[in-house]
Design a protein around this motif. Structure first.
Motif, PDB file in Angstrom:
ATOM      1  N   TYR B 361       0.757  -1.309   0.018  1.00 29.88           N
ATOM      2  CA  TYR B 361       0.017  -0.092  -0.217  1.00 29.88           C
ATOM      3  C   TYR B 361       1.007   1.185  -0.107  1.00 29.88           C
ATOM      4  N   ARG B 363       1.778   5.264   0.743  1.00 24.02           N
ATOM      5  CA  ARG B 363       1.506   6.126   2.287  1.00 24.02           C
ATOM      6  C   ARG B 363       0.100   6.863   2.086  1.00 24.02           C
ATOM      7  N   LEU B 366      -2.573   4.580   3.046  1.00 21.23           N
ATOM      8  CA  LEU B 366      -2.436   4.356   4.563  1.00 21.23           C
ATOM      9  C   LEU B 366      -3.085   5.592   5.224  1.00 21.23           C
ATOM     10  N   ALA B 367      -2.746   6.801   4.798  1.00 14.24           N
ATOM     11  CA  ALA B 367      -3.463   7.747   5.134  1.00 14.24           C
ATOM     12  C   ALA B 367      -5.040   7.878   5.077  1.00 14.24           C
ATOM     13  N   HIS B 370      -6.476   5.594   7.776  1.00  9.16           N
ATOM     14  CA  HIS B 370      -6.397   6.157   8.971  1.00  9.16           C
ATOM     15  C   HIS B 370      -7.332   7.253   8.917  1.00  9.16           C
ATOM     16  N   LYS B 371      -7.523   8.049   7.919  1.00  6.71           N
ATOM     17  CA  LYS B 371      -8.341   9.148   8.123  1.00  6.71           C
ATOM     18  C   LYS B 371      -9.805   8.593   8.408  1.00  6.71           C
ATOM     19  N   VAL B 376     -12.376   2.617  17.304  1.00  7.91           N
ATOM     20  CA  VAL B 376     -12.500   2.610  19.030  1.00  7.91           C
ATOM     21  C   VAL B 376     -11.943   4.229  19.342  1.00  7.91           C
ATOM     22  N   HIS B 384     -18.294  11.214  11.998  1.00  3.20           N
ATOM     23  CA  HIS B 384     -17.318  11.913  10.856  1.00  3.20           C
ATOM     24  C   HIS B 384     -18.261  12.652  10.016  1.00  3.20           C
ATOM     25  N   ILE B 440      -3.417 -12.398   5.494  1.00  2.00           N
ATOM     26  CA  ILE B 440      -4.035 -11.063   5.377  1.00  2.00           C
ATOM     27  C   ILE B 440      -4.084 -10.286   6.746  1.00  2.00           C
ATOM     28  N   LYS B 441      -2.811  -9.224   6.759  1.00  2.00           N
ATOM     29  CA  LYS B 441      -2.953  -8.328   7.871  1.00  2.00           C
ATOM     30  C   LYS B 441      -3.568  -7.145   7.499  1.00  2.00           C
ATOM     31  N   THR B 442      -4.073  -6.420   8.440  1.00  2.00           N
ATOM     32  CA  THR B 442      -4.811  -5.121   8.287  1.00  2.00           C
ATOM     33  C   THR B 442      -4.192  -3.951   8.681  1.00  2.00           C
ATOM     34  N   THR B 443      -4.285  -2.881   8.056  1.00  2.00           N
ATOM     35  CA  THR B 443      -3.875  -1.656   8.770  1.00  2.00           C
ATOM     36  C   THR B 443      -4.875  -0.788   9.479  1.00  2.00           C
ATOM     37  N   THR B 444      -5.898  -1.308   9.731  1.00  2.43           N
ATOM     38  CA  THR B 444      -6.759  -0.625  10.862  1.00  2.43           C
ATOM     39  C   THR B 444      -7.401  -1.752  11.349  1.00  2.43           C
ATOM     40  N   GLY B 445      -8.013  -1.470  12.696  1.00  4.76           N
ATOM     41  CA  GLY B 445      -8.750  -2.737  13.445  1.00  4.76           C
ATOM     42  C   GLY B 445      -9.913  -3.332  12.539  1.00  4.76           C
ATOM     43  N   LEU B 446      -9.644  -4.709  12.859  1.00  4.69           N
ATOM     44  CA  LEU B 446     -10.820  -5.324  12.039  1.00  4.69           C
ATOM     45  C   LEU B 446     -12.090  -5.366  12.737  1.00  4.69           C
TER      46      LEU B 446
END
Lengths: 308, 524
Positions: B361, B363, B366-367, B370-371, B376, B384, B440-446
């Motif tokens: 991915y 940057r 990834l932003a 996260h945006k 949590v 939002h 498969i790993k995640t870049t935000t909470g699953l």
């Protein structure tokens, strides 16, 4: 005293959450000498402090942080050294689905100045040092994915004072205290909840509390061998606790007390080459992992003799 | 020489100490200019009601005459208060002058973020449920996850809207001017308008909001009560409302809140968590649905919690909660068809795409993840979109009642999106990418609920549709934000592309129910 006994002392604190580097021993490179090398670090924890509550987390398992740091220390004079470091950091969680992160972290450049020496001929000597260190992220990594972020992404300015006392027989004691000013950091999101004042901040900018640290070591240093026991303490001067079952946040209060051992040895067949081994254990903490850290480094000293 | 050296060090330390003193302080709240509405919306008392039977369902008796001794005494009290205003009191006036609807929306988002934390597991691997009867314990009540939050935003904002329509009805029936208009010696510490003061809109808002928030976030009672009292005091101190304007408004607000709380008790929310027996039956009911769609139900891999220890799914029966302006049949009619079967070729291709994003991915991606994470300790995706909407609502300088309408429309659609999405998720009950392929790993909470379809996509499509209706000049912006929010879940490796594409259309259809109402409610 061997003239090659030129030591870098770098204690990397990448441990779980924090990533400040400090330059905190009482030793200097001689003029025109350049010591450079790589230090590998392996840090892991399975338990951490959620505020003051110690726990594990089935969705993290074992959190491992590895880094490979380039270090360089140049003696401008016998009393003035420039020290630079650049780590590459990688994180990994053994359980759960959260992805590990890796990247170049923060470039750090510091100046160490030996401003006072008192010598008792043939018996002992006492030295004090002033150190100013600047560090800033080199890559655009995200600090908003703790505990898997590779760092805090703040630009830091540290200043510290170090006192060093050594007997001619080889025994020494060293104490160093530092204060680190940290810039605000920016997240990729437009709002965040701050644990400290229980407020929703409608901005992507996070105020980072400054940090105090203390490093105390004592041991033996002679004939190319350094063996020491050390104590490391970090106190974040502000910041909130991780709330119950919450994720850590970049501006959390991250405190710890660690104890460790360090061995550095200049190999007799090739005295320019030194190996460095260290281990550190976290005794207590707050909003950090209870980590065990191992360091292994190889350092080589080049002497630029004869002024060009 | 030694002295000189010392001197240099001291100077350097001093220099860096001064540098470090540079200001890092941040402003946490939205800076709102004092509200001076461009239009008073005098006819708002005639706008269509949704929950209330009419603007006069709650009776508000006629106020005393402005020449009466009682009212004159009230004016004297305002003058007395104004002559002794402290700095703190002025700050409270300034804060609330930004608009009560906007301020309460901001407070609500903060409460959602504060309470948006899942319970921690017990040592035996089970999870306690937040208990509304014991809200201060661990876990605190509520866990304001996205469905809980969507419903909370909708109740608060719709109740505010209905209460204000009723207030407007009485304001223009009784036409009692504001104290600053009756008596020249009373200062207007907020922008002066010709809006009649009886009943006070600020007191209506404080009354209706405080009662709903106390039910939705009982552990925050102290903070909520202080905000509400401040809002009423600000109305009085600023010369905008007298004590009888305020008491009439407060009573009206509380009565309207009671109507909404009665609905909330029977809207199905209390059954949304379910029981262990019901959780165990989710598999079987999903297989019935797969079979009904003519698919090989027995070979289908169904959802499992990937948390450790496994956690019961988030509000599995939220899909049965009552919607706004939509019936249970409407939700069933709008439900998308089945997701790709876990054994299908299409699923293989989609899974591979997710895996690629998980490994590679940018940057920027990834932003984006996260945006829009909105997980949590955040205000959730509906929050939002409230955050986004607040800016446009403030810019329009709407009257309080029209600002309330905008938030109510948005949040009715968001609540419906939550119901629709949850109904769909638990109908098909299909696995997340990381379940089919643990690498498969995640870049935000699953998120701990089934994959199909994407909540973010449903919420964002519904929100973008409603906001485009309200602010048509910014349609393109809302849709860009929606696309970004939706795709962020693919970039984050927690959703398949089809979850997203289907849900964007689903959310869009859900929003039409709200927009169709808005087109004919008398305010358009």
């Amino acid at each position: 005293m061997k003239k090659y006994l030129l030591l870098l002392s770098i204690i990397v604190f990448p441990v779980g959450y924090s990533s400040a580097q400090t330059l905190n021993d009482g030793l200097m490179m001689q003029k025109d000498n350049f010591c450079t090398g790589f230090i590998y670090m392996h840090d892991q924890w399975t338990e951490y402090w959620e505020g003051t509550r110690k726990r594990d987390n089935g969705n993290i398992g074992k959190l491992t942080t590895q880094s490979l740091t380039w270090v360089g220390n140049y003696g401008i004079t016998n009393k003035l050294n420039v020290i630079a470091m650049l780590p590459y950091v990688r994180t990994n969680a053994s359980k759960g689905t959260l992805a590990g992160m890796e990247n170049i972290q923060d470039l750090s450049v510091g100046v160490k100045y030996n401003f006072f020496v008192k010598e008792w001929e043939g018996k002992s000597r006492f030295k004090t040092f002033g150190i100013i260190n600047f560090s800033t992220p080199i890559s655009n990594y995200s600090p908003d994915f703790l505990p898997l972020s590779i760092g805090m992404a703040s630009t830091n300015l540290s200043y510290r004072l170090t006192a060093f006392y050594k007997l001619e027989k080889g025994w020494f004691a060293n104490a160093s205290a530092g204060y680190t000013w940290r810039s605000n950091v920016e997240l990729d999101r437009p709002a965040y909840y701050n644990d400290e004042d229980e407020t929703l901040y409608l901005t992507n900018e996070v105020q980072m509390p400054n940090v105090f640290d203390l490093f105390i070591s004592a041991g033996y240093l002679k004939n190319g061998l350094q063996v020491e026991l050390n104590y490391i303490q970090q106190n974040t001067l502000g910041g909130g606790d991780i709330r119950r079952q919450d994720m850590p946040f970049v501006s959390n209060k991250m405190n710890f007390n660690k104890g460790g051992i360090l061995v550095m040895y200049y190999l007799p067949p090739l005295p320019e080459l030194a190996v460095r081994l260290a281990g550190t254990y976290t005794f207590s903490g707050r909003n950090v992992g209870q980590s065990t850290t191992y360091l292994a480094g190889i350092l080589y000293t080049i002497k630029f003799s004869g002024n060009p | 020489m030694r002295i000189k050296n010392h001197y240099i060090v001291i100077n350097l330390l001093l220099f860096f100490t001064l540098l470090s003193a540079c200001n890092k302080q941040l402003e946490e709240t939205e800076s709102l200019v004092p509200l001076a509405p461009v239009d008073l919306d005098e006819d708002a008392g005639n706008w269509t009601m949704i929950v209330m039977t009419g603007p006069d369902q709650v009776a508000v008796s006629a106020p005393a005459d402005i020449n009466s001794d009682a009212y004159q005494a009230e004016l004297a009290a305002i003058k007395n208060a104004q002559s002794n205003l402290t700095q703190d009191q002025r700050k409270i006036i300034e804060y609330w002058s930004g608009g009560g609807v906007l301020r309460w929306n901001q407070i609500l988002r903060e409460l959602v973020a504060q309470y948006n934390r899942p319970p921690a597991p017990r040592p035996d691997g089970t999870y306690p449920a937040p208990d509304p009867e014991n809200p201060f314990s661990d876990p605190e009540f509520p866990f304001s996850n996205p469905p809980y939050a969507a419903r909370a935003y909708s109740y608060v904002t719709l109740a505010q809207f209905e209460a204000l329509k009723s207030a407007w009805y009485y304001k223009f029936q009784y036409n009692r001017p504001a104290p600053y208009s009756v008596d020249n010696s009373i200062q207007a510490l907020v922008p002066k308008t010709d809006l009649p003061a009886y009943p006070s809109e600020d007191a209506v808002l404080s009354g209706v909001t405080v009662e709903l928030l106390k039910a939705l976030f009982p552990a925050a009672v102290e903070e909520i009560t202080i905000h509400a009292a401040n809002q009423r005091n600000a109305a009085l101190w600023s010369g905008k409302a007298s004590s009888s304007d305020i008491s009439a408004g407060l009573a009206l607000g509380k009565s309207v809140a009671a109507l909404f709380l009665a609905r909330a008790r029977t809207d199905g929310m209390s059954a949304a968590v379910g029981t262990p027996a019901q959780w165990a039956a989710l598999d079987d009911s999903a297989r019935v649905h797969w079979a009904k769609a003519g698919l090989n139900a027995n070979e289908e891999i169904l959802w499992q919690s990937l948390e450790n220890p496994p956690r019961p799914p988030m509000l599995p029966f939220f899909g049965q909660v009552k919607g706004w302006l939509m019936t249970a049949q409407d939700f069933a009619n709008e439900r998308p068809g089945p997701p790709p079967s876990s054994s299908s070729e299409q699923m293989k291709i989609e899974l591979e795409e997710v895996k690629q994003y998980s490994k590679n991915y940018t940057r920027e991606q990834l932003a984006t993840v996260h945006k829009w994470a909105d997980g949590v300790t955040t205000y959730t995706p509906p929050g939002h979109w409230n955050d986004i909407a607040a800016e446009f609502i403030a810019d329009e300088k709407y009257s309080e009642v029209r600002a309330a309408r905008a938030f109510a429309l948005l949040n009715m659609a968001e609540h419906n999106a939550a119901v629709a999405c949850w109904e769909n998720k638990f109908y098909w009950f299909n696995p997340r990418p990381s379940q089919l392929d643990p690498s498969i790993k995640t870049t935000t909470g699953l998120p701990n609920f089934p994959s199909y379809g994407s909540g973010h996509s449903t919420f964002s499509a519904a929100a973008a549709a409603v906001l485009s209706y309200l602010f048509p000049a910014h349609t393109q912006y809302f849709h860009e934000q929606k696309d970004e929010a939706a795709l962020s879940r693919l970039y984050g490796a927690i959703h398949y592309r089809s979850d997203i594409e289907v849900s964007v259309e689903h959310g869009d259809r859900i929003a039409t129910y709200t927009i169709n109402f808005a087109l004919t409610d008398g305010a358009d």
